[in-house]
Design a protein around this motif. Structure first.
Motif: not given
Lengths: 306, 266
Positions: A95, A98-100, A102-105, A107, B3-4, B6-7, B10, B14, B92-93, B96, B98
């Motif tokens: 998970d 998967k989150m990372q 998502g952060v990186l875009g 897919r 993307d941000l 969505k994360i 999510k 969770k 991380n954001k 990466s 953003h």
């Protein structure tokens, strides 16, 4: 050039955490960043990764000015662990990955990428595990952090004290991972560490920092030359004659509490022959190879007697 | 940004605290009407209660920022949102690539979505449970009432957008989630006290209350008494319920963004 800093400085209140730092990391380097606690290693890493802003000076990352808007795109080519791995403690390893993604875009081919990085860092057992990250050991968290940094297939990886808290086996694994990624994938590394002996096994270039200033930048080859070997000899009934005798033959000789020390490459059989022909009876001989720690301590103003 | 967002959405989904909020939304929605019904039954005033207790007022009261869910929801969502900082995953954001603006905007939108979503779920459940025991309103339901409900819910949504903007601002200004929550609760109680004073001034005034006082009473998002209290809104009421909320939301959002862009992150 992957990273260049130009008089990079950071001030907190009246205290300069960094002052006029100039360093260069070239493509393919494993750059070892060495310094005592509070010397500014993590501050530089935070500046490059965008977590904090510089008070003065600038840097360029893949040729892009750190103050320009394009730096955000340049940062997409890096992966980093700053101080501690940034992971969601309430989620499993998969998970988190998967989150990372998502952060990186990213897919596409996500499952494949996750399996690949988990295998690479030796955590493939966690692929189907429901164990959440808060129950991982420190070593597992470090490895998961590295796995997350690898997801974007970076060209430059920054690791802040990656060996901290790891057992010897873990340190060996991380070290081999770094070397493998550097050799096979051409990834450039910037690694800060206190474990100098470990750093010397991976780095090809060092930046030595103290009190917010770069004291010295040196390549591994230059360091080898700086870390000169030495021989210390103790003889029976010396009376100062040994020092006088050896000074005439060898250049760098000094009297120490443990005997007479000759610094530099010394042919031992030649030395023994000289001593024997002069009538000296050898009591004790110690050979010593200076290490990065000795070199570092000498730069910091400390020292170690052979 | 997509993307941000969505994360972030999510991540909240969770979190265990989100499940706790959903459970509480249901529990409070059920407990309120049933306790009221039980109380009226106990003191034998059910017939009288039928004429002054209606599901409509319970529905709109459940939106209130000073209700159980109105207080708990912002607190728990703040804790969840701030885990991004306490876990260090906000790094991380940024690493990466953003921008700070997208990260902040995503945080604000996430707060809005969950804040409004949970309160809507709670309110609808409250309506559902209260309709089991009470009539909706004194007069028969007409389609114009449906439009009034939509507009009133819209005003309540605006209140929670303001709450989200305030919390987004506080979470980037303060060092800890705890401090943000304390300041939010303090601001909430201050506005409630001001609201009580203005409301009493309006209700108990012998003369026609001034427009300014009325405006102040309507505009106070944390204790506005006119939302859902009638069957239609005047233009003055529409403006005083909308503009201050939008302006304050914009102000808190902008201030928070300014602070976040300048702030050093550990």
């Amino acid at each position: 050039m992957v990273l260049q800093t130009f008089n990079l400085s950071k001030r907190y209140g009246s205290q300069w955490a960094l002052k006029d730092v100039c360093m260069n990391v070239e493509k393919g380097d494993i750059y070892g960043f060495v310094g005592e606690n509070g010397s500014g290693k993590t501050t530089i890493i935070r500046l490059i990764t965008g977590l904090i802003s510089a008070t003065e000076g600038t840097f360029s990352l893949f040729g892009v000015d750190g103050k320009s808007k394009e730096i955000l795109n340049a940062r997409k080519k890096i992966g980093a662990i700053v101080e501690t791995p940034s992971i969601y403690l309430n989620m499993t390893a998969v998970d988190n990955l998967k989150m990372q993604l998502g952060v990186l875009g990213i897919r596409e081919n996500n499952q494949e990428k996750i399996e690949k990085v988990l295998t690479f860092v030796g955590l493939i057992d966690l692929l189907k595990s429901k164990k959440i990250a808060s129950n991982f050991s420190l070593g597992m968290r470090q490895r998961l952090g590295i796995a997350m940094a690898l997801l974007s297939e970076p060209e430059f990886i920054i690791l802040d004290e990656p060996m901290n808290g790891l057992d010897p086996a873990g340190i060996v694994e991380i070290r081999e991972l770094i070397l493998k990624l550097n050799r096979e994938n051409g990834i450039t590394f910037l690694i800060s560490s206190h474990i100098l002996s470990e750093l010397s096994l991976v780095a090809n270039k060092y930046g030595i920092i103290s009190k917010g200033k770069i004291v010295r930048e040196i390549t591994a080859k230059e360091l080898e030359r700086e870390c000169k070997p030495s021989v210390t000899i103790e003889v029976e009934n010396d009376g100062g004659k040994l020092f006088e005798f050896l000074t005439k033959i060898y250049g760098d000789v000094e009297q120490t509490s443990l005997g007479v020390k000759i610094t530099g490459e010394t042919q031992l059989n030649e030395l023994f022959a000289n001593l024997s022909s002069a009538g000296f009876i050898i009591k004790k001989v110690n050979t010593y190879v200076s290490t990065i720690e000795d070199f570092y301590l000498s730069l910091m103003g400390g020292g170690k007697n052979a | 940004m997509r993307d941000l967002l969505k994360i972030d959405l999510k991540r909240v989904c969770k979190d265990t605290l989100f499940l706790v909020l959903l459970i509480l939304a249901g529990v409070f929605a059920f407990v309120g009407p049933i306790l009221m019904k039980a109380a009226f039954s106990f003191i034998n005033i059910e017939d009288i209660a039928e004429n002054f207790v209606f599901a409509k007022s319970m529905f709109f009261d459940s939106f209130s920022v000073s209700s159980n869910m109105g207080i708990i929801t912002p607190i728990l969502l703040t804790v969840v949102i701030c885990k991004d900082v306490s876990h260090g995953t906000i790094r991380n954001k940024i690493i990466s690539g953003h921008s700070r603006t997208s990260i902040y905007l995503s945080r604000f939108i996430t707060l809005c979505v969950y804040m409004v979503g949970i309160m809507l779920v709670h309110a609808l459940l409250t309506l559902g449970f209260s309709l089991m025991f009470f009539n909706y309103q004194p007069k028969p339901f007409e389609w114009v009432d449906f439009w009034y409900i939509l507009v009133s819910v819209g005003f309540n949504v605006l209140v929670y957008v303001l709450v989200s903007a305030l919390l987004a601002f506080l979470t980037v200004s303060m060092k800890t989630a705890g401090l943000s929550i304390v300041l939010y609760i303090s601001a909430l109680f201050l506005f409630i006290v001001v609201g009580v004073v203005t409301n009493l001034s309006v209700s108990l005034s012998f003369e026609e209350p001034s427009k300014f006082l009325l405006f102040l009473d309507n505009a106070n998002a944390f204790s506005s008494s006119i939302i859902g209290a009638g069957s239609s809104y005047t233009t003055f009421e529409l403006l005083s319920l909308t503009l201050p909320n939008l302006l304050l939301s914009g102000a808190f959002f902008s201030l928070g963004l300014l602070i976040f862009n300048k702030r050093d992150l550990k």
